[in-house]
Enzyme design. Structure first.
Site, PDB file in Angstrom:
ATOM      1  N   CYS A 184      -3.364  -3.954   4.318  1.00 11.99           N
ATOM      2  CA  CYS A 184      -2.373  -4.909   4.826  1.00 11.99           C
ATOM      3  C   CYS A 184      -2.689  -6.357   4.455  1.00 11.99           C
ATOM      4  O   CYS A 184      -1.910  -7.261   4.768  1.00 11.99           O
ATOM      5  CB  CYS A 184      -2.264  -4.785   6.349  1.00 11.99           C
ATOM      6  SG  CYS A 184      -1.757  -3.143   6.895  1.00 11.99           S
ATOM      7  N   HIS A 200      -1.748 -10.542  12.024  1.00 13.85           N
ATOM      8  CA  HIS A 200      -1.306  -9.271  11.465  1.00 13.85           C
ATOM      9  C   HIS A 200      -0.880  -8.375  12.627  1.00 13.85           C
ATOM     10  O   HIS A 200      -1.554  -8.295  13.651  1.00 13.85           O
ATOM     11  CB  HIS A 200      -2.439  -8.622  10.672  1.00 13.85           C
ATOM     12  CG  HIS A 200      -2.143  -7.212  10.279  1.00 13.85           C
ATOM     13  ND1 HIS A 200      -0.975  -6.849   9.647  1.00 13.85           N
ATOM     14  CD2 HIS A 200      -2.862  -6.068  10.445  1.00 13.85           C
ATOM     15  CE1 HIS A 200      -0.989  -5.538   9.436  1.00 13.85           C
ATOM     16  NE2 HIS A 200      -2.111  -5.042   9.913  1.00 13.85           N
ATOM     17  N   GLU A 224       0.842  -1.187   0.000  1.00 11.96           N
ATOM     18  CA  GLU A 224       0.000   0.000   0.000  1.00 11.96           C
ATOM     19  C   GLU A 224       0.886   1.250   0.000  1.00 11.96           C
ATOM     20  O   GLU A 224       0.443   2.335   0.355  1.00 11.96           O
ATOM     21  CB  GLU A 224      -0.977   0.004   1.177  1.00 11.96           C
ATOM     22  CG  GLU A 224      -0.372  -0.119   2.550  1.00 11.96           C
ATOM     23  CD  GLU A 224      -1.440  -0.120   3.636  1.00 11.96           C
ATOM     24  OE1 GLU A 224      -1.949   0.961   3.967  1.00 11.96           O
ATOM     25  OE2 GLU A 224      -1.767  -1.215   4.155  1.00 11.96           O
TER      26      GLU A 224
END
Length: 392
Positions: free
Chosen positions: A111, A233, A79
C-alpha cells in the site's frame, strides 16, 4: 520551486455491498463491523472493472486535452497488477490518449507504492519544471468470502496530477521513511488472494507509525501542534483511529486536539463507504479530508502517514494552497449513494467471478454499459480495454 498536487480525482465501481447485509448473512454482530472497523459499505468491482479501468476513470475525470498534451510521465502504484510484464501505466496511457513521448511505468510495495510514486514524480519535476506527472493509485482489495478480511475489501482509484505551482497542495521537503523486512501481509504469484497475519500487521502498522513519527519530529523539529490535520493509510478506519490516539499529544490545547479529531472524522468518510483500496487508501483519506472538513484554510499544514506491508512506512507533509477548494468536488458523497446495492449472493457471484478462457485464450464480456472504461475481451491472452460509449 513549489511542487505538489494540482488536481485530484477518484473513481470506484458502480456496485456497493452494505456491511449490515454481510453481517446478517455471516452471522456477525453488525457492531463488529460498524464500530469495530468503522466501516459501512464496500465498493464491489465486476470482472469488467479492474485497476486499469478504475485508474483510467479517475484520471479521465480531471484531465483536460491540454493536460494530456503536457503530461510526460505516468506512474501507477498498485498491488493488483494484471500482467507480470506489461505495466498497467502503459494500458492507461493509451486509454487516456496522452501524448506519446511520456515515460510510463508501475511501482509496487504493497500500500506504500503511491507515496514512492509521488517522491519520484517530485524529483522529475524538480529537474524538468515544465513537466506534469500523472500519479495513479489503483487497487481492488480482495480477500475471499468467509475470510477475516472479507469486511475490509473494496475497489477504487485516486488520480493525482503533479506540477509546479500546484493549486491544491504543495509538498514540503521533509519526508522520513523506514523499511522493515517483515511478513505481515503478502501475496505470492500463485495466489489470487493475500495471506495476512492480522494481529501482527496491526502491530507493525502502529509501531512503524510511532517510530517513524518520532524520527520525523527529531529530524524536522516539528510536532503535532504544527499540523491542522493528520491523514493515515486506511486499510480500515478503526486502525487509523488507533494510530491517531497513539500519537495524540495530550499537552496540546483541547481546541487543537478537537480540531485534529474532527478532521480525522472528515478524512474517513469516503473510506467508510468504499472500503480498502490499498495504494489509494491514504489519498482517498486526504481527498475526503479536503472535501468534507469545514475547519481547513489555506496555509494549513497536513501530515500524511503512508504504510505498506512488508514493510515500508513514510511520513511527509504538504501545505494547502490558496483557492484549493475550487479544485474539489462537493457532491462526491451523493455520487457514492447512487451505486447499485448488491445482495450478498450477488456480491459473491460478481466479485469473485473469473474469466473463462477458451483453448486459444479468448473470452468476451458484457454488462459494462455504466462504466467509464471497461475490460471488453481477452483475445489470445491479451487484455483489451475500451472507453465505453454511453447511450444518450
Amino acid at each position: 520551486m513549489t511542487i505538489g498536487i494540482d488536481k485530484i480525482g477518484f473513481a470506484t465501481s458502480n456496485y456497493v455491498l452494505k456491511l449490515k447485509d454481510l453481517a446478517e448473512e455471516r452471522g456477525i454482530d453488525p457492531d463488529k463491523l460498524s464500530k469495530g472497523l468503522l466501516l459501512k459499505e464496500l465498493s464491489i468491482a465486476p470482472l469488467t472493472e479492474d485497476m486499469v479501468t478504475l485508474g483510467a476513470a479517475a484520471a479521465d475525470s480531471i484531465l483536460t486535452a491540454e493536460d494530456r498534451k503536457k503530461i510526460d510521465m505516468v506512474i501507477v502504484a498498485t498491488e493488483s497488477g494484471i500482467d507480470q510484464s506489461k505495466a498497467s501505466a502503459v494500458f492507461i496511457h493509451g486509454l487516456l490518449d496522452i501524448q506519446p513521448f511520456a515515460r510510463s511505468f508501475e511501482i509496487k510495495e504493497a500500500c506504500y507504492g503511491a507515496t514512492a510514486a509521488l517522491d519520484y514524480a517530485k524529483l522529475h519535476i524538480e529537474k524538468y519544471p515544465d513537466s506534469k506527472v500523472l500519479v495513479l493509485a489503483s487497487d481492488i482489495a480482495k480477500y475471499g468470502a468467509h475470510t477475516p478480511g472479507e469486511p475490509t475489501q473494496g475497489a477504487g482509484a485516486i488520480a493525482m496530477l503533479l506540477s509546479r505551482n500546484p493549486r491544491i497542495l504543495a509538498f514540503n521537503d521533509d519526508n522520513v521513511a523506514q523499511t522493515r523486512d517483515v511478513m505481515d501481509f503478502w501475496r505470492p504469484n500463485y495466489s489470487a488472494t493475500p495471506y495476512v497475519n492480522g494481529i501482527y500487521s496491526t502491530q507493525q502498522y502502529l509501531d512503524s507509525l510511532k517510530t517513524t513519527w518520532a524520527e520525523y519530529q527529531k529530524r524536522q523539529g516539528l510536532s503535532l501542534k504544527d499540523f491542522a490535520a493528520f491523514c493515515f493509510h486506511l486499510p480500515y478506519p478503526k486502525l487509523a483511529l488507533k494510530g491517531l490516539n497513539k500519537i495524540m499529544d495530550k499537552s496540546l490545547p483541547q481546541a487543537q486536539q478537537d480540531q485534529l479529531k474532527d478532521n480525522f472524522e472528515a478524512s474517513i468518510l469516503y473510506s467508510q463507504k468504499v472500503g480498502n483500496i490499498y495504494t489509494g487508501s491514504l489519498f482517498l483519506g486526504l481527498l475526503s479530508l479536503l472535501e468534507n472538513s469545514d475547519q481547513l484554510k489555506a496555509g494549513d499544514k497536513i501530515a500524511l502517514f503512508s504504510y505498506g506491508s512488508g514493510a515500508v512506512a513514510e511520513i511527509f507533509s504538504a501545505d494547502l494552497v490558496p483557492g484549493y477548494e475550487e479544485q474539489l468536488s462537493q457532491t462526491r458523497l451523493e455520487e457514492l449513494n447512487l451505486r447499485q446495492p448488491l445482495s450478498v449472493a450477488d456480491y459473491e457471484q460478481l466479485f469473485f467471478a473469473e474469466a473463462q478462457l477458451d483453448e486459444a485464450g479468448n473470452a468476451s464480456f458484457s454488462g459494462y454499459e455504466n462504466q467509464t472504461f471497461a475490460l471488453t475481451e481477452i483475445a489470445e491472452h491479451q487484455r483489451k480495454y475500451s472507453k465505453v460509449e454511453k447511450s444518450s
